[in-house]
Design a protein around this motif. Sequence first.
Motif, PDB file in Angstrom:
ATOM      1  N   TRP A  74       0.772   0.179   9.230  1.00  0.00           N
ATOM      2  CA  TRP A  74       1.090   1.349   8.423  1.00  0.00           C
ATOM      3  C   TRP A  74       1.890   2.367   9.246  1.00  0.00           C
ATOM      4  CZ3 TRP A  74       1.975   2.971   3.893  1.00  0.00           C
ATOM      5  CH2 TRP A  74       1.977   4.321   3.585  1.00  0.00           C
ATOM      6  N   GLY A  75       2.959   2.875   8.661  1.00  0.00           N
ATOM      7  CA  GLY A  75       3.813   3.817   9.356  1.00  0.00           C
ATOM      8  C   GLY A  75       4.890   3.167  10.184  1.00  0.00           C
ATOM      9  N   SER A  76       4.919   1.822  10.219  1.00  0.00           N
ATOM     10  CA  SER A  76       5.936   1.128  10.998  1.00  0.00           C
ATOM     11  C   SER A  76       7.167   0.896  10.136  1.00  0.00           C
ATOM     12  CB  SER A  76       5.391  -0.219  11.494  1.00  0.00           C
ATOM     13  OG  SER A  76       5.189  -1.090  10.395  1.00  0.00           O
ATOM     14  N   THR A 109       0.835  -1.188   0.000  1.00  0.00           N
ATOM     15  CA  THR A 109       0.000   0.000   0.000  1.00  0.00           C
ATOM     16  C   THR A 109       0.874   1.242   0.000  1.00  0.00           C
ATOM     17  OG1 THR A 109      -1.702   1.215   1.194  1.00  0.00           O
ATOM     18  CG2 THR A 109      -0.185  -0.075   2.523  1.00  0.00           C
ATOM     19  N   LYS A 110       0.440   2.278  -0.749  1.00  0.00           N
ATOM     20  CA  LYS A 110       1.216   3.522  -0.835  1.00  0.00           C
ATOM     21  C   LYS A 110       0.714   4.606   0.106  1.00  0.00           C
ATOM     22  CE  LYS A 110       2.396   2.705  -5.688  1.00  0.00           C
ATOM     23  NZ  LYS A 110       2.310   3.228  -7.077  1.00  0.00           N
ATOM     24  N   ASP A 111      -0.503   4.409   0.621  1.00  0.00           N
ATOM     25  CA  ASP A 111      -1.084   5.448   1.475  1.00  0.00           C
ATOM     26  C   ASP A 111      -1.770   4.896   2.720  1.00  0.00           C
ATOM     27  OD1 ASP A 111      -3.222   4.208   0.342  1.00  0.00           O
ATOM     28  OD2 ASP A 111      -3.958   5.954  -0.760  1.00  0.00           O
ATOM     29  N   GLY A 112      -1.584   3.593   2.984  1.00  0.00           N
ATOM     30  CA  GLY A 112      -2.231   2.994   4.143  1.00  0.00           C
ATOM     31  C   GLY A 112      -3.580   2.391   3.838  1.00  0.00           C
ATOM     32  N   ALA A 113      -4.161   2.738   2.698  1.00  0.00           N
ATOM     33  CA  ALA A 113      -5.462   2.188   2.326  1.00  0.00           C
ATOM     34  C   ALA A 113      -5.266   0.926   1.487  1.00  0.00           C
ATOM     35  CB  ALA A 113      -6.262   3.227   1.548  1.00  0.00           C
ATOM     36  N   MET A 114      -6.281   0.078   1.492  1.00  0.00           N
ATOM     37  CA  MET A 114      -6.202  -1.141   0.690  1.00  0.00           C
ATOM     38  C   MET A 114      -6.480  -0.838  -0.771  1.00  0.00           C
ATOM     39  SD  MET A 114      -7.963  -4.261   2.839  1.00  0.00           S
ATOM     40  CE  MET A 114      -8.256  -5.134   1.292  1.00  0.00           C
TER      41      MET A 114
END
Length: 636
Positions: free
Chosen positions: A577-579, A545-550
């Motif tokens: 996400w963000g980890s 994912t590029k933005d955290g969304a599926m």
Amino acid sequence: MSGHSQFELLKQRRFLPYFTVQAFGAFNDNVFRQAIIGLLGVMAAAGTLDPSTRGTYTQLAPAVFILPYFLFSSIAGQFAERTEKSKLIRITTAMEIAIMSVAAVAFLLQSLPLLLVCLFATGVQSTLFGPVKYSILPSVLKPEELTGGNGLVEMGTSIAVLLGMLFGGLIFAVAGEHGTQAAAVAVILLAVCGNLASRAIPTVDASAPDLKVQWNPIPESLAILRLTKKQLAVRNSVLGVSWFWFTGTVLTGNLPVYAETHLGGTPTLYVFVLAVFSIGVGVGSLLCEKLSARTVEIGLVPMGAIGMSACILHLALAPAIAAHGLDVRGFLAQPGAWRIVLDLAGIGLFSGFYVVPLFALIQSRTPKDELSRVIAGMNIQNALFIVAAAVGGVALQQWLGWSIPQLFLALAIASVLVAAWIFSIVPEFLMRFLSWLLVRTLYRLKLHGIEKHVPDEGAALLVCNHVSYMDALILSASIPRPVRFVMYYRIFNIPVMSWIFRTAKAIPIAGAKEDPAVMQRAFDAVDAALAEGELVCIFPEGALTKDGAMAPFKSGVEKILERRPVPVVPMALKNMWGSMWSRRANAKQGDLLDRMRVPQRLRAHVEVVAGAPVDGATATAESLEAQVRALRGDAA
């Protein structure tokens, strides 16, 4: 899950009576054997037994006890398979009452030949109980309780053995001239207590009620030994358990002399060092559930093997205590004493990490209608290793003049070689360890529905959202069974990492426009793996994912299911996400940076959620995407 405790099992009827029975059995066996040794000492002191005869009986007793494991394990495994298990346990505990009643008469008469007959009969009774002791657990425990249940059993057994040796050894010292009467009463009362506890065990149906018993022990022993080798992981787990018994025999068999000659101690000190080792085993066994997050975590096995070997090596190199006749307090005051105590505790602790997951794996990977016979086959192999350890240890010391520290050094080296051999044959053990160590260092996992929805056996396709480069490792550390992951071929071919991916049997895939041949080979490999009854995991989004969304699921999952409509288990990763190892948006620059990010907090909480399996014949990419979105909730 975080609030669960394995000790809750001790409050439940499905486990507590069984646990009590096996603890009483181990306790009474050791009381009986130590009481025989005590009687030999009393008779020798009274002049009714000459030293050579005493030595003969002392050496003969272990052989008499272990002989039934060779003769009757095959028959015991078959009986445990075709008999209702609580009934069989009641039968074996009733046998124990009868045997101990005869043993009581032998104590009162001070008849050593009759005691040896009873010791042989006790070996027969233990042989019959052995297969049902471990094969009953998968029938009364949930899959997520197997590790904790086995940990309790191993803890109970090690403590019961220790207390039994202490109690049996003290009978004649405390009771004095009434020692024979005290021993007679004790063994009968303990047998009766075990039988009474067995009557509370709930009914557990026979796993193979129509099995025809084959009475010839030689061909049937060979047959059940072949059963232990049907699955590679089970075969090597059985070998690992046998090596545990080999190691334990060498260590505990030499501890009495080691405590006296190398530690400068009295018999009291031997009891102390044995207690340290036994308590270490108990603590390590109990910690397995916590460390494994309630899965059958074979990643603990390499850690246990490495820790055992290191502690045995450190113990072997410990300098001798330059004193004599030390009690426990005097020993602990000597330089280097605490090093030895910590080594013995460490050996026990890592032994628990080592053996409990092996038992759980054998129970979870073996078909239920074969498990009792596999356990019986393991008992035959254990007996062989115990005899080899005892005979080999004596031979090396008597014929080659080895000291006990030299024997421990050889054991440490052999442990490393055996572990390396097992892990090279079954890389799954080592891969699980690496994934377990890495994932649990970086994250705190919380699992939902894994044991309930991921099948224990048979083929299934796992579909999951794709958030980071760590996703496959996190899933492999969360799922008890081996998983074949489908991964982008350029990542698969990274130098050095490629060896890890090949060892883990990952399946490289490319896009149709990049390399149609690689893509087709991937689909063929997925189909072959599913045909073999394996688990295969894909990330149907096709990219991180590029933005955290599926992203929408691609049609590749439908192509797989068209060829082989196996059950599909939807899964979701949350809070990734963000980890570290995920992409993140850079608000200042307004673009996406495909780079690692140092986590803002150590060991971030990550959740892995599994949903109910879906029929592969009706599943679509769209419907599976909707299910994964629902499992994921608002967090990515």
